[in-house]
Design an enzyme around this catalytic site. Structure first.
Site, PDB file in Angstrom:
ATOM      1  N   ARG A  34       0.835  -1.200   0.000  1.00  0.00           N
ATOM      2  CA  ARG A  34       0.000   0.000   0.000  1.00  0.00           C
ATOM      3  C   ARG A  34       0.870   1.252   0.000  1.00  0.00           C
ATOM      4  O   ARG A  34       0.551   2.251  -0.646  1.00  0.00           O
ATOM      5  CB  ARG A  34      -0.946  -0.034   1.209  1.00  0.00           C
ATOM      6  CG  ARG A  34      -2.048   0.994   1.139  1.00  0.00           C
ATOM      7  CD  ARG A  34      -3.107   0.750   2.197  1.00  0.00           C
ATOM      8  NE  ARG A  34      -2.564   0.887   3.546  1.00  0.00           N
ATOM      9  CZ  ARG A  34      -3.247   0.610   4.651  1.00  0.00           C
ATOM     10  NH1 ARG A  34      -4.498   0.171   4.580  1.00  0.00           N
ATOM     11  NH2 ARG A  34      -2.702   0.773   5.830  1.00  0.00           N
ATOM     12  N   LYS A  46      -2.654   6.487   1.459  1.00  0.00           N
ATOM     13  CA  LYS A  46      -2.455   6.868   2.853  1.00  0.00           C
ATOM     14  C   LYS A  46      -1.449   8.008   2.879  1.00  0.00           C
ATOM     15  O   LYS A  46      -0.235   7.789   2.895  1.00  0.00           O
ATOM     16  CB  LYS A  46      -1.970   5.654   3.645  1.00  0.00           C
ATOM     17  CG  LYS A  46      -2.420   5.702   5.095  1.00  0.00           C
ATOM     18  CD  LYS A  46      -2.291   4.356   5.771  1.00  0.00           C
ATOM     19  CE  LYS A  46      -2.635   4.469   7.236  1.00  0.00           C
ATOM     20  NZ  LYS A  46      -4.078   4.588   7.483  1.00  0.00           N
ATOM     21  N   GLU A  74     -16.291   6.414   4.184  1.00  0.00           N
ATOM     22  CA  GLU A  74     -15.612   5.941   5.391  1.00  0.00           C
ATOM     23  C   GLU A  74     -15.538   7.084   6.396  1.00  0.00           C
ATOM     24  O   GLU A  74     -16.084   8.151   6.163  1.00  0.00           O
ATOM     25  CB  GLU A  74     -14.236   5.382   5.055  1.00  0.00           C
ATOM     26  CG  GLU A  74     -13.272   6.378   4.436  1.00  0.00           C
ATOM     27  CD  GLU A  74     -11.852   5.815   4.316  1.00  0.00           C
ATOM     28  OE1 GLU A  74     -11.406   5.107   5.235  1.00  0.00           O
ATOM     29  OE2 GLU A  74     -11.198   6.094   3.310  1.00  0.00           O
TER      30      GLU A  74
HETATM   31  C1  LIG Z   1      -5.209   3.772   7.725  1.00  0.00           C
HETATM   32  C2  LIG Z   1      -6.612   4.070   7.335  1.00  0.00           C
HETATM   33  C3  LIG Z   1      -7.643   3.127   7.482  1.00  0.00           C
HETATM   34  C4  LIG Z   1      -7.440   1.795   8.164  1.00  0.00           C
HETATM   35  O1  LIG Z   1      -6.571   0.961   7.471  1.00  0.00           O
HETATM   36  P1  LIG Z   1      -5.901  -0.280   8.199  1.00  0.00           P
HETATM   37  O2  LIG Z   1      -4.975  -0.813   7.158  1.00  0.00           O
HETATM   38  O3  LIG Z   1      -6.956  -1.241   8.538  1.00  0.00           O
HETATM   39  O4  LIG Z   1      -5.213   0.249   9.407  1.00  0.00           O
HETATM   40  C5  LIG Z   1      -8.898   3.471   7.037  1.00  0.00           C
HETATM   41  N1  LIG Z   1      -9.155   4.673   6.477  1.00  0.00           N
HETATM   42  C6  LIG Z   1      -8.197   5.598   6.319  1.00  0.00           C
HETATM   43  C7  LIG Z   1      -8.545   6.899   5.708  1.00  0.00           C
HETATM   44  C8  LIG Z   1      -6.896   5.335   6.747  1.00  0.00           C
HETATM   45  O5  LIG Z   1      -5.949   6.271   6.602  1.00  0.00           O
END
Ligand SMILES: *Cc1c(COP(=O)(O)O)cnc(C)c1O
Length: 341
Positions: free
Chosen positions: A82, A184, A220
């Protein structure tokens, strides 16, 4: 190895300086071999690309002590992949997967005294990140970058028990259509700070963001993906190009299907159908799943049947199974646990 004298059960989610961190620099088109260092400070040029144009991406994962005393991380290969995708989207060089895994292993092993003991509920949170370091004043990608990985022990997420969250439907968006919602990057968080502060000021725990194109579909929260459970026990999660692909959510869907025998669906979820669901949870590395008890859409209250005092039954099973896998109590699918020592 002797553990640090830390009150693990009462740690919060904050930065605690640990002994060493991993650093690798990218100059002249190549990554150097990387080192562990005790220096937790970074000295940057005043015009560094990251400071001017926010060219930075990050990851988050955890190390755990399993029931039989091993230190493991959970699916770090997916964090590596990722981060590569995030870097590519911001025109940064990718930090190779094998290097990422090596950095995780070395940093955790060197800080083993900070990995909370089994049963404490606490974990060691790892933060890998990368940023542009050389001076950039005309808008363009930096030439030179730094990759770092530090770790900090964090306390049990549900300290003092599970408290289902109250969230609101946000009037702000977190991602543009065809923008950067799926990577991210710090930039997605900088622009969410106003929304989260105003949500807190109004008494909500989190924001539910809708799809920025039509504002009719659930996306989300600022840092966690949604899982819903239908009244007939189907697990549903929103599908969209502007959602960050949570590793926890992907793992929970696998657990739902393969361990619990539940039907799972990844599809568009309309805000208008949320009142039909039986349970709702937020999933991410920090909490695994936090139950949502109430969603407020401009004064209209949607109360989930699972209520405001505990996790719904399916959410609880998902939570127990995935944390059981992470802590080595339940057999993990092949490749999910990366054993450090
Ligand atoms: C990091 C993150 C998540 C959760 O991802 P995980 O890999 O499960 O920790 C969900 N939404 C956003 C916007 C994030 O930055």
């Amino acid at each position: 190895m002797e553990k640090k004298n830390i009150d693990w059960g009462n740690l919060g989610f904050g930065y605690v300086r640990t002994d060493v961190r991993y650093v690798s620099n990218y100059t002249n088109g190549a990554w150097d071999e990387g080192v562990l260092t005790e220096d937790s400070n970074i000295v940057l040029n005043e015009c560094a690309g990251v400071l001017q144009y926010a060219q930075t991406v990050f990851e988050g994962l955890k190390a755990y002590t399993t029931e039989d005393g091993h230190i493991v991380t959970f699916r770090p290969d997916l964090n590596a992949e990722r981060m590569m995708a995030s870097a590519a989207r911001l025109e940064m060089p990718v930090f190779p997967k094998e290097r990422f895994l090596d950095a995780v292993t070395k940093t955790v092993a060197a800080n083993a005294a900070y990995v909370p003991p089994y049963g404490s509920g606490a974990t060691l949170y790892l933060r890998p990140y990368m940023f542009g370091v050389n001076p950039v004043i005309g808008v363009k990608p930096a030439n030179d970058y730094q990759f770092r990985l530090f770790c900090t022990p964090v306390g049990p997420y549900f300290k003092g028990g599970v408290k289902p969250l109250t969230i609101r439907v946000s009037d702000f968006d977190r991602a543009a259509p065809h923008g950067t919602g799926h990577i991210k990057a710090g930039l997605n968080y900088a622009m969410s700070l106003h929304a989260i502060v105003s949500a807190h000021n109004e008494g909500y725990d989190e924001n539910m963001y809708l799809d920025p194109g039509t504002r009719t579909k659930v996306e989300e929260t600022g840092g966690a993906n949604f899982l819903f459970v239908t009244r007939d026990n189907k697990v549903v999660t929103p599908k969209s190009d502007s959602i960050l692909p949570s590793i926890t959510r992907r793992s929970l869907l696998h657990v739902a299907k393969e361990y619990l025998g539940l039907e799972v669906e990844e599809r568009e979820v309309l805000l208008s159908e949320v009142s039909d669901f039986a349970e709702c949870g937020l999933c991410g590395t920090a909490a695994v799943i936090s139950p949502v008890g109430k969603i407020v859409d401009h004064g209209r209250e949607i109360c989930l049947p699972s209520g405001m005092t505990e996790m719904g039954p399916v959410t609880k099973k998902l939570y127990d199974t995935l944390t059981g896998i992470q802590m080595g109590r339940i057999e993990a699918p092949k490749g999910w646990l990366h054993v450090i020592e």
